[in-house]
Design a protein around this motif. Structure first.
Motif, mmCIF file in Angstrom:
data_model
loop_
_atom_site.group_PDB
_atom_site.id
_atom_site.type_symbol
_atom_site.label_atom_id
_atom_site.label_comp_id
_atom_site.label_asym_id
_atom_site.label_seq_id
_atom_site.Cartn_x
_atom_site.Cartn_y
_atom_site.Cartn_z
ATOM 1 N N GLY A 1 -6.675 -1.739 4.436
ATOM 2 C CA GLY A 1 -6.343 -1.310 5.781
ATOM 3 C C GLY A 1 -5.150 -2.027 6.377
ATOM 4 N N TRP A 2 -4.257 -2.539 5.514
ATOM 5 C CA TRP A 2 -3.076 -3.252 6.010
ATOM 6 C C TRP A 2 -1.979 -2.258 6.349
ATOM 7 N N ASN A 3 -1.137 -2.639 7.325
ATOM 8 C CA ASN A 3 0.058 -1.851 7.593
ATOM 9 C C ASN A 3 1.182 -2.764 8.041
ATOM 10 N N ALA A 4 2.370 -2.233 8.069
ATOM 11 C CA ALA A 4 3.547 -3.053 8.352
ATOM 12 C C ALA A 4 3.566 -3.562 9.780
ATOM 13 N N GLY A 5 2.761 -2.951 10.671
ATOM 14 C CA GLY A 5 2.758 -3.370 12.067
ATOM 15 C C GLY A 5 1.854 -4.533 12.374
ATOM 16 N N GLY A 6 1.038 -4.983 11.409
ATOM 17 C CA GLY A 6 0.114 -6.074 11.671
ATOM 18 C C GLY A 6 -0.993 -5.613 12.595
ATOM 19 N N SER A 7 -1.962 -4.849 12.064
ATOM 20 C CA SER A 7 -2.980 -4.218 12.894
ATOM 21 C C SER A 7 -3.908 -5.215 13.570
ATOM 22 N N VAL B 1 1.371 -0.302 -6.874
ATOM 23 C CA VAL B 1 0.223 -1.210 -6.828
ATOM 24 C C VAL B 1 0.078 -1.851 -5.452
ATOM 25 N N GLY B 2 1.189 -2.363 -4.911
ATOM 26 C CA GLY B 2 1.139 -3.010 -3.606
ATOM 27 C C GLY B 2 0.684 -2.063 -2.517
ATOM 28 N N LEU B 3 1.150 -0.814 -2.567
ATOM 29 C CA LEU B 3 0.747 0.186 -1.576
ATOM 30 C C LEU B 3 -0.734 0.484 -1.684
ATOM 31 N N ASP B 4 -1.246 0.580 -2.913
ATOM 32 C CA ASP B 4 -2.667 0.859 -3.107
ATOM 33 C C ASP B 4 -3.531 -0.281 -2.565
ATOM 34 N N ILE B 5 -3.098 -1.529 -2.789
ATOM 35 C CA ILE B 5 -3.840 -2.683 -2.276
ATOM 36 C C ILE B 5 -3.846 -2.669 -0.751
ATOM 37 N N ALA B 6 -2.686 -2.359 -0.154
ATOM 38 C CA ALA B 6 -2.591 -2.308 1.304
ATOM 39 C C ALA B 6 -3.516 -1.239 1.881
ATOM 40 N N LYS B 7 -3.544 -0.076 1.243
ATOM 41 C CA LYS B 7 -4.419 0.999 1.728
ATOM 42 C C LYS B 7 -5.877 0.612 1.622
ATOM 43 N N ALA B 8 -6.253 -0.035 0.512
ATOM 44 C CA ALA B 8 -7.644 -0.429 0.304
ATOM 45 C C ALA B 8 -8.109 -1.447 1.342
#
Length: 256
Positions: free
Chosen positions: A207-213, A198-205
């Motif tokens: 445009g979040w990533n671990a690098g702080g875009s 779930v968390g990965l799907d929310i991040a993809k929706a």
């Protein structure tokens, strides 16, 4: 002697995998269980001999971890999580229903030798509570009815598929895998279920990533900034700690 020469050779093979041979004790004990159905006194003695440690040290490990059994297990190990979240979601009820259905208590085996039932601690699968395991494979979102159906299938010798894993074999076969000997089933079944993603799907929706875009920073930039901030904060705190209250307020010092 009941341990075969082949098994003893495999125990030596396990010990040889590690820079310090005694690090192989845990998988060696699992291998003993895979052939003997539990950790036997003979298995303890042979482990001690191979690793050049005392039998007391081996027994200390074998009696500390609950995955090691000192009496013979059934063909299948059925574990019901009764830790906090699973218990609240129905784990306690599932365990009670299974005890009644199988006519066994905790850590006991059915008369036909098919199932050993045990209440177990957290399996780190709280997003699928209540959770059961069969030979350490997950069965998610269980109910008393589905749990009873599952153990009946096991006792009838039917093919059973884990929720997030391979086809269920036997407890002994699973113990051999844990000892480090593959059974060719590693790619069976999904490795993660919907709740875990779930968390990965929310991040993809979003445009979040671990690098702080935001601001165009890369993961490496973000890590470097975090380290620098931590070092600065530590230096400031150490400076403050070196000053006594009296020094800060203009009071006396050791030189007065």
């Amino acid at each position: 002697m009941t341990l075969s020469d082949t098994t003893i050779a495999e125990m030596r093979e396990i010990a040889a995998r590690y820079p310090q041979a005694r690090s192989g004790l845990l998988p060696m004990l699992h291998l003993v269980q895979s052939t003997e159905g539990c950790v036997t006194n003979e298995g303890v003695e042979i482990c001690a001999d191979i690793l050049n440690i005392s039998a007391a040290e081996v027994s200390g490990v074998a009696t500390f971890y609950t995955m090691y059994k000192r009496r013979p297990m059934g063909e299948h190990h059925v574990g019901v999580c009764t830790n906090t979240l699973c218990a609240v979601m129905g784990g306690d009820l599932i365990f009670e229903r299974l005890k009644g259905h199988l006519e066994v208590g905790n850590d006991e085996t059915t008369d036909d030798g098919k199932v050993t039932l045990e209440h177990i601690e957290c399996n780190a699968a709280c997003d699928y509570a209540p959770v059961m395991t069969v030979n350490w494979e997950f069965f998610d979102n269980q109910t008393p009815e589905s749990a009873i159906e599952l153990v009946d299938q096991l006792r009838a010798g039917e093919t059973v598929q884990s929720t997030r894993g391979g086809t269920i074999t036997s407890w002994r076969e699973a113990e051999r895998v844990i000892a480090g000997f593959e059974d060719g089933r590693v790619d069976e079944g999904p490795t993660a279920g919907p709740a875990s993603l779930v968390g990965l799907d929310i991040a993809k929706a979003n445009g979040w990533n671990a690098g702080g875009s935001q601001g165009g920073s890369t993961p490496a930039d973000g890590a470097a900034e975090a380290v620098q901030e931590a070092d600065t904060a530590r230096a400031e705190s150490e400076t403050v700690a070196d000053q006594s209250d009296a020094d800060v307020e203009g009071g006396g010092s050791d030189h007065d």
